[in-house]
Motif scaffolding. Structure first.
Motif, short mmCIF file in Angstrom:
data_model
loop_
_atom_site.label_atom_id
_atom_site.label_comp_id
_atom_site.label_asym_id
_atom_site.label_seq_id
_atom_site.Cartn_x
_atom_site.Cartn_y
_atom_site.Cartn_z
N LEU B 137 -9.83 -35.25 26.84
CA LEU B 137 -10.66 -34.37 26.03
C LEU B 137 -12.02 -34.23 26.71
O LEU B 137 -12.53 -35.19 27.29
CB LEU B 137 -10.83 -34.94 24.61
CG LEU B 137 -9.54 -35.04 23.80
CD1 LEU B 137 -9.83 -35.65 22.43
CD2 LEU B 137 -8.89 -33.67 23.62
N GLN B 138 -12.56 -33.03 26.65
CA GLN B 138 -13.87 -32.80 27.24
C GLN B 138 -14.74 -32.06 26.25
O GLN B 138 -14.28 -31.11 25.60
CB GLN B 138 -13.71 -31.94 28.51
CG GLN B 138 -14.09 -32.68 29.75
CD GLN B 138 -13.77 -31.92 31.02
OE1 GLN B 138 -13.34 -30.77 30.98
NE2 GLN B 138 -14.00 -32.56 32.13
N SER B 139 -15.98 -32.49 26.15
CA SER B 139 -16.91 -31.78 25.26
C SER B 139 -17.41 -30.52 25.98
O SER B 139 -17.34 -30.46 27.21
CB SER B 139 -18.08 -32.68 24.91
OG SER B 139 -18.86 -32.89 26.06
N PRO B 140 -17.91 -29.55 25.23
CA PRO B 140 -18.47 -28.36 25.89
C PRO B 140 -19.54 -28.74 26.91
O PRO B 140 -19.64 -28.13 27.97
CB PRO B 140 -19.07 -27.57 24.72
CG PRO B 140 -18.27 -27.99 23.54
CD PRO B 140 -17.91 -29.43 23.77
N GLN B 141 -20.31 -29.77 26.60
CA GLN B 141 -21.35 -30.22 27.53
C GLN B 141 -20.73 -30.72 28.83
O GLN B 141 -21.16 -30.36 29.93
CB GLN B 141 -22.19 -31.32 26.86
CG GLN B 141 -23.27 -31.92 27.77
CD GLN B 141 -24.22 -30.85 28.30
OE1 GLN B 141 -24.72 -30.04 27.54
NE2 GLN B 141 -24.43 -30.83 29.62
N ARG B 182 -18.45 -30.25 42.14
CA ARG B 182 -17.64 -29.85 41.00
C ARG B 182 -16.73 -31.01 40.56
O ARG B 182 -16.60 -31.28 39.37
CB ARG B 182 -16.81 -28.61 41.38
CG ARG B 182 -15.82 -28.16 40.34
CD ARG B 182 -14.38 -28.43 40.80
NE ARG B 182 -13.42 -28.15 39.75
CZ ARG B 182 -13.13 -28.98 38.75
NH1 ARG B 182 -13.74 -30.13 38.64
NH2 ARG B 182 -12.23 -28.67 37.84
N TYR B 183 -16.11 -31.70 41.52
CA TYR B 183 -15.23 -32.81 41.13
C TYR B 183 -16.02 -34.03 40.70
O TYR B 183 -15.65 -34.71 39.74
CB TYR B 183 -14.23 -33.12 42.26
CG TYR B 183 -13.17 -32.05 42.29
CD1 TYR B 183 -12.15 -32.04 41.35
CD2 TYR B 183 -13.25 -30.98 43.18
CE1 TYR B 183 -11.22 -31.01 41.30
CE2 TYR B 183 -12.32 -29.95 43.15
CZ TYR B 183 -11.31 -29.98 42.21
OH TYR B 183 -10.41 -28.96 42.15
N ASN B 184 -17.12 -34.29 41.39
CA ASN B 184 -17.95 -35.43 40.98
C ASN B 184 -18.44 -35.29 39.55
O ASN B 184 -18.59 -36.27 38.83
CB ASN B 184 -19.17 -35.55 41.90
CG ASN B 184 -18.82 -36.24 43.21
OD1 ASN B 184 -17.69 -36.69 43.40
ND2 ASN B 184 -19.78 -36.31 44.11
N MET B 185 -18.73 -34.06 39.15
CA MET B 185 -19.33 -33.82 37.83
C MET B 185 -18.28 -33.75 36.72
O MET B 185 -18.62 -33.64 35.54
CB MET B 185 -20.12 -32.51 37.83
CG MET B 185 -21.35 -32.50 38.71
SD MET B 185 -22.44 -33.87 38.35
CE MET B 185 -23.15 -33.29 36.81
N ASP B 186 -17.02 -33.77 37.09
CA ASP B 186 -15.96 -33.63 36.10
C ASP B 186 -15.72 -34.98 35.43
O ASP B 186 -15.45 -35.97 36.12
CB ASP B 186 -14.68 -33.13 36.80
CG ASP B 186 -13.63 -32.68 35.81
OD1 ASP B 186 -13.40 -33.40 34.83
OD2 ASP B 186 -13.05 -31.60 36.04
N SER B 187 -15.79 -35.01 34.11
CA SER B 187 -15.69 -36.30 33.40
C SER B 187 -14.33 -36.96 33.61
O SER B 187 -14.17 -38.15 33.38
CB SER B 187 -15.94 -36.08 31.91
OG SER B 187 -14.99 -35.18 31.38
N ARG B 188 -13.34 -36.21 34.06
CA ARG B 188 -12.02 -36.80 34.27
C ARG B 188 -11.92 -37.50 35.62
O ARG B 188 -10.96 -38.19 35.91
CB ARG B 188 -10.94 -35.71 34.21
CG ARG B 188 -10.83 -35.05 32.86
CD ARG B 188 -10.05 -33.76 32.94
NE ARG B 188 -10.78 -32.74 33.70
CZ ARG B 188 -10.34 -31.50 33.88
NH1 ARG B 188 -9.19 -31.13 33.39
NH2 ARG B 188 -11.06 -30.63 34.56
N ASP B 189 -12.93 -37.23 36.49
CA ASP B 189 -12.85 -37.71 37.87
C ASP B 189 -13.62 -39.02 38.03
O ASP B 189 -14.64 -39.24 37.38
CB ASP B 189 -13.43 -36.65 38.81
CG ASP B 189 -13.34 -37.05 40.26
OD1 ASP B 189 -12.34 -36.68 40.90
OD2 ASP B 189 -14.26 -37.72 40.76
#
Ligand code: SF4
Ligand code: FES
Lengths: 122, 251
Positions: B137-141, B182-189
């Motif tokens: 799950l990811q928040s809009p933020q 982009r990948y570093n900032m992704d909460s799933r990464d």
């Protein structure tokens, strides 16, 4: 991931460059105005603002010393980095030589100013 | 031909690797209508004057990123640049700057592709996750943190704009760093530390001298310059703080 990557030691120079850039932006114009225009022309400031006695007292104060060192050293590191990169940009890739000359002169000037400031006593 | 058909001179940088020693310019007089793009101008030359003229394109709507060229010295997508904006002056089109020319307007992108691969452009989860745990799950933020950097279409205009890439082709460069970010900032990464080795290396972010032209020419508002600068700060932190953290970014 590529192998054999070498860590760049740029953060040291980039850090000094960044600090110097900010410091010179904050204080540079004001210092030019005070030391180069206002005091010599006797504008706005008391005539003895930069008298020998006052300046000496300033340089003997620990905070004053820190400020003078920061102004001289950080401005120079900022300039050294900018000049080094500008040389590269206009096509002069003098490499190690240019690096030594730019950063070396900033380093030597930093050491000399630190020594002189310390020798003025407290 | 209708009477409102105008003629524009298009100067094209030609290069045929088997017969030319170096690239040279050739001028063509191209009739055009107001709705014709520079890409269509090149197509007109290919159809009517010289079928060997070589250039890349696919979507014709600024999506695929393959039609980039130098247009009067500025890196642009030729499908969204219009001939009418240059008429009555002559227009010059050349292969994207800083890349080796393969033929005419086609450049060799293999170095760029290698760079894209080198940043590990995929999500590397922080820890293994079982099916039972369900979706991420990811928040809009959290979504906003990286969405801008997903818009890159790999057109490489930013590389043609970057003077530092021009001076040092080993520099990973704007688009690859934007994608890395982009990948570093992704909460799933969870692989930012792994990627730090490249970010902080001699091929990494410190090649950038903050010119910012990459972000100016980017047709997708990715703002690669911003990604590079954020990662300079990250790499500097990593440089000075690595001795404090048990794992550190790299050697
Ligand atoms: S960052 Fe922008 S200019 Fe660079 S390749 Fe991606 S879309 Fe093109
Ligand atoms: S042809 Fe696809 S971006 Fe121009």
């Amino acid at each position: 991931m590529k192998s054999g990557l070498k860590r760049s030691n740029a953060p040291i120079f980039w850090g000094l460059f960044g600090a110097g850039g900010m410091f010179s932006a904050l204080f540079g114009p004001m210092l030019v105005f005070i030391t180069g225009i206002a005091v010599p022309l006797g504008l706005m400031l008391p005539a003895n603002t930069m008298s020998y006695a006052k300046m000496m007292a300033f340089a003997q104060n620990i905070i004053g010393k820190g400020f003078i060192l920061a102004v001289i050293a950080l401005f120079l590191w900022f300039a050294a980095h900018r000049i080094f990169h500008s040389l590269h940009e206009i096509g002069i890739h003098a490499g190690v030589g240019a690096k030594l000359l730019c950063y070396g002169s900033a380093f030597i000037a930093t050491v000399i100013s630190a020594v002189v400031l310390l020798s003025l006593g407290f | 031909m209708s009477e409102n058909l105008k003629i524009i001179e298009i100067e094209v940088l030609r290069y045929h690797p088997e017969s030319d020693r170096e690239p040279h310019l050739e001028v063509y007089k191209v009739p055009f209508t107001d709705d014709m793009s520079v890409l269509q101008g090149a197509q007109y030359i290919k159809d009517n004057f010289d079928g060997s003229l070589t250039f890349r394109w696919s979507c014709r709507m600024a999506i695929c990123g393959s039609c980039g060229m130098m247009i009067n010295g500025i890196p642009k997508l030729s499908c969204e640049t219009f001939l009418r904006d240059y008429h009555p002056n002559r227009i010059r089109i050349e292969a994207l700057a800083h890349f080796p020319i393969e033929k005419d307007l086609v450049v060799d992108l293999s170095g760029f592709i290698e760079k894209l691969e080198s940043i590990q452009p995929y999500i590397i989860p922080k820890e293994p996750r079982s099916l039972e745990q369900g979706e991420y799950l990811q928040s809009p933020q959290q979504f906003n943190d990286y969405i801008q950097f997903t818009s890159c279409i790999n057109c490489t205009l930013c590389y043609a704009a970057c003077p530092q890439f021009g001076l040092n082709p080993d520099f990973i460069g704007p688009a690859a760093i934007a994608l890395l970010h982009r990948y570093n900032m992704d909460s799933r990464d969870g692989a930012a530390e792994e990627r730090m080795e490249l970010v902080a290396s001699e091929e990494g972010v410190f090649n950038c001298s903050a010119v910012g032209y990459c972000s100016v020419v980017c047709p997708k508002h990715v703002d690669p310059a911003n990604a590079v600068n954020i990662n300079k700060t990250n790499a500097a932190k990593d440089y000075f703080l690595r001795f404090l953290s048990p794992k550190g970014g790299s050697k």
